[in-house]
Write a protein that holds these residues in place. Sequence first.
Motif, PDB file in Angstrom:
ATOM      1  N   THR A   1      -2.521  -2.898  -9.824  1.00  0.00           N
ATOM      2  CA  THR A   1      -2.546  -2.674  -8.715  1.00  0.00           C
ATOM      3  C   THR A   1      -2.838  -1.011  -8.112  1.00  0.00           C
ATOM      4  O   THR A   1      -3.676  -0.583  -7.610  1.00  0.00           O
ATOM      5  N   LYS A   2      -2.191  -0.386  -9.078  1.00  0.00           N
ATOM      6  CA  LYS A   2      -2.357   1.397  -8.877  1.00  0.00           C
ATOM      7  C   LYS A   2      -3.818   1.620  -9.345  1.00  0.00           C
ATOM      8  O   LYS A   2      -4.394   2.444  -8.600  1.00  0.00           O
ATOM      9  N   ALA A   3      -4.505   1.083 -10.356  1.00  0.00           N
ATOM     10  CA  ALA A   3      -5.719   1.378 -10.767  1.00  0.00           C
ATOM     11  C   ALA A   3      -6.626   0.615  -9.741  1.00  0.00           C
ATOM     12  O   ALA A   3      -7.718   1.562  -9.748  1.00  0.00           O
TER      13      ALA A   3
ATOM     14  N   PHE B   1       0.953  -1.147   0.050  1.00  0.00           N
ATOM     15  CA  PHE B   1       0.092   0.079  -0.034  1.00  0.00           C
ATOM     16  C   PHE B   1       0.676   1.159   0.026  1.00  0.00           C
ATOM     17  O   PHE B   1       0.376   2.350  -0.375  1.00  0.00           O
ATOM     18  N   GLU B   2       2.083   1.209   0.369  1.00  0.00           N
ATOM     19  CA  GLU B   2       2.933   2.304   0.516  1.00  0.00           C
ATOM     20  C   GLU B   2       3.649   2.337  -0.772  1.00  0.00           C
ATOM     21  O   GLU B   2       3.846   3.487  -1.574  1.00  0.00           O
ATOM     22  N   ASN B   3       3.845   1.242  -1.402  1.00  0.00           N
ATOM     23  CA  ASN B   3       4.737   1.093  -2.883  1.00  0.00           C
ATOM     24  C   ASN B   3       4.240   0.379  -3.769  1.00  0.00           C
ATOM     25  O   ASN B   3       4.855  -0.471  -4.417  1.00  0.00           O
ATOM     26  N   PRO B   4       2.993   0.646  -4.374  1.00  0.00           N
ATOM     27  CA  PRO B   4       2.346  -0.347  -5.418  1.00  0.00           C
ATOM     28  C   PRO B   4       3.192  -0.197  -6.882  1.00  0.00           C
ATOM     29  O   PRO B   4       3.361   1.026  -7.022  1.00  0.00           O
TER      30      PRO B   4
ATOM     31  N   LYS C   1       7.013  -9.004  -5.057  1.00  0.00           N
ATOM     32  CA  LYS C   1       6.972  -9.670  -6.381  1.00  0.00           C
ATOM     33  C   LYS C   1       5.911  -8.888  -7.372  1.00  0.00           C
ATOM     34  O   LYS C   1       5.013  -8.705  -6.894  1.00  0.00           O
ATOM     35  N   VAL C   2       6.458  -8.670  -8.702  1.00  0.00           N
ATOM     36  CA  VAL C   2       5.480  -7.918  -9.725  1.00  0.00           C
ATOM     37  C   VAL C   2       5.665  -8.785 -10.869  1.00  0.00           C
ATOM     38  O   VAL C   2       6.799  -9.291 -11.148  1.00  0.00           O
TER      39      VAL C   2
END
Length: 323
Positions: A254-256, A246-249, A316-317
Amino acid sequence: MGKHLLEVKNLKKTYPLRGTSNKLFAPKEHMIAVNDMSFYIEEGEIYGLVGESGCGKSTTGRAIVGLNKMDSGEILYNGKDLCKLSDREFRPLRKDLQMVFQDTLSALNPRGRIGDILEETLIIHGMGDAAKRRETVLEILQKVGLSEEHYFRYPHELSGGQVQRLGIAGALIIQPKLIVCDEPVSALDVSIQAQILNMLMDLQKELRISLLFISHDIGVVRYISDRVGVMYLGSMMEEAGTEELFENPLHPYTKALFAAAPDPYIQRREVAALNGEQPVRTEKFAGCAFCTRCPYATEKCRQEEPKLRDVKSGHKVACHLAE
Ligand code: SF4
């Protein structure tokens, strides 16, 4: 890092699409519901799985408790691959792996009194004599915020929140190791949601069980989870500890999701809210699952599916542009 209670590896599930071929023996097209899903749940952890409806969260959760057969992949629990077990071999493990549904009421016997419904679960699993079973039922009713008086009531006499408390009691009463909670508070008012979530968190700590918490509501998942996996179109897009995510999406999806969330505590990022519908994913679908809706999609995204990879410890992304 804690001990892994359960490990999901490369899980895949497809369903045949109706009407994709009018030739008798021609192969049908398949919709991919779950694609190469891998994650683990630690002992005593709450793992949140979030994504839009139809992204494969529930299919994954149901596979863990033995309600869905998968095409391929592994679900490792206690040294066994649950995907390879027959129904008979799975039966003794049902006690450890329980599920709470969104619509608990429809899963209950409408003619059974609440005390009898809960006691029947104990009988099925061969737990205790009549006196001990009654004592256990009264104890669990009290633990989930119901009372002795509810023992003789019928499920339809309960409010929505009380029905979900009963569903949780039904899962907890046989002392499971893991509960898959599939949208357990989605149909409830916000104030009742908070009560149920707080109760679940307290009981999870007290009884040291693990939860797989499935929801489309990013705010609810943020509130309850230790780690979160974000799913889109059957695939894991991003996974991290709750605070880190939640701090660093990092993933555009995820941001959308964050941009679309009504929760005022979720930070908005410089990305447009989700546009358009989720497409149907078939074997013909190439490239990144999110490329039809992603504002950053490139030719590479349309050709090559990004692998889920560590971009920092525990984060992970699956995006070509994550770095
Ligand atoms: Fe968007 Fe490409 Fe990343 Fe997929 S891989 S999320 S299409 S930028």
